[in-house]
Scaffold this active site. Sequence first.
Site, PDB file in Angstrom:
ATOM      1  N   HIS A  94      -7.473  -5.812  -0.088  1.00 60.39           N
ATOM      2  CA  HIS A  94      -6.294  -4.965   0.088  1.00 60.39           C
ATOM      3  C   HIS A  94      -5.373  -5.525   1.167  1.00 60.39           C
ATOM      4  O   HIS A  94      -4.166  -5.627   0.970  1.00 60.39           O
ATOM      5  CB  HIS A  94      -6.725  -3.544   0.457  1.00 60.39           C
ATOM      6  CG  HIS A  94      -5.605  -2.570   0.512  1.00 60.39           C
ATOM      7  ND1 HIS A  94      -4.855  -2.229  -0.588  1.00 60.39           N
ATOM      8  CD2 HIS A  94      -5.094  -1.851   1.552  1.00 60.39           C
ATOM      9  CE1 HIS A  94      -3.934  -1.350  -0.254  1.00 60.39           C
ATOM     10  NE2 HIS A  94      -4.051  -1.093   1.047  1.00 60.39           N
TER      11      HIS A  94
ATOM     12  N   ASP B  89      -9.586  -5.451  -4.429  1.00 56.59           N
ATOM     13  CA  ASP B  89      -9.036  -4.451  -3.515  1.00 56.59           C
ATOM     14  C   ASP B  89      -9.981  -3.261  -3.480  1.00 56.59           C
ATOM     15  O   ASP B  89     -10.146  -2.552  -4.478  1.00 56.59           O
ATOM     16  CB  ASP B  89      -7.651  -4.032  -4.001  1.00 56.59           C
ATOM     17  CG  ASP B  89      -6.891  -3.175  -3.006  1.00 56.59           C
ATOM     18  OD1 ASP B  89      -7.532  -2.371  -2.307  1.00 56.59           O
ATOM     19  OD2 ASP B  89      -5.654  -3.289  -2.949  1.00 56.59           O
TER      20      ASP B  89
ATOM     21  N   SER C 255       0.827  -1.200   0.000  1.00 56.41           N
ATOM     22  CA  SER C 255       0.000   0.000   0.000  1.00 56.41           C
ATOM     23  C   SER C 255       0.868   1.258   0.000  1.00 56.41           C
ATOM     24  O   SER C 255       1.637   1.482  -0.932  1.00 56.41           O
ATOM     25  CB  SER C 255      -0.961  -0.052   1.190  1.00 56.41           C
ATOM     26  OG  SER C 255      -1.978   0.904   1.074  1.00 56.41           O
TER      27      SER C 255
END
Length: 274
Positions: free
Chosen positions: A253, A224, A95
């Site tokens: 995610h 995601d 991320s």
Amino acid sequence: MPFLTTADGTEIYYTEQGSGRPIVLSHGWPLSSDAWQVELKIFADAGYRVIAHDRRGHGRSSKTYQGNDMTTYAKDLAELVEHLDLEDVVVIGHSTGGGEVVRYAAQFGAHRVAKVVTVGAVPPIMVRSADNPDGTPIEVFDDIRAGVLRDRSQFYRELAVSFYGFNRDRAQVSQGAVDDFWRQGMLVNLAAAYDCVKAFSETDQTDDLRALKVPILIAHGDDDQIVPIAAAAEKSINLVSDGVLKVYPGAPHGVFGSYQEQLDADILEFIEAG
């Protein structure tokens, strides 16, 4: 506990396990190096020296008011790698951490980095604009900032559900994962959490991706809900010179469960190849 003091006086916490070729792990927002506990063990068991740090403002690192931006994050990582004198490094980022390692490898660590891995990463740029019509509207990020400012404790509890895909039909919900997400999130000081939203959403890393000269594995779940794959991984793969895109059907995610097991195996295979 081991800490590095950066040039601007920020204390960066890090942990390491194992010995061998170094792997450096950068976590997502609003987490800490604790998010990598499974990988610290698995990769160390596979014969690697595995290092994970808490980004400034997060976890056990200094609760920063300034420097909560992608370039400073990457500079902090560069200072850590230099401090430990790591060579032939594999950098892995999830991320926001994916943006951090891409900027580090492109702008500060070219002489030390051998491979890059991103997982559900934010590059090239998340926010929607005239140049990025597939991006996420700025109002979504404004809502995140408002949620953090108004009641971050409740906000993190709610965010964890979509983060791990626990809001999907037939999802195997782990209350423990939700609780641990909340625990890690509550360690971020408010200013750092707030400012990091701009860092992960508005930093344009198109040139960073183009500048990479080493192999990169771009891993992303196609479900995601936080960093949609179409505006992230599917664009990033077309910007790098030596990349592999690995899509995980139905994966969220957050790195958890069977997705985590397959991802870790794929990362080790990527590291060991070539």
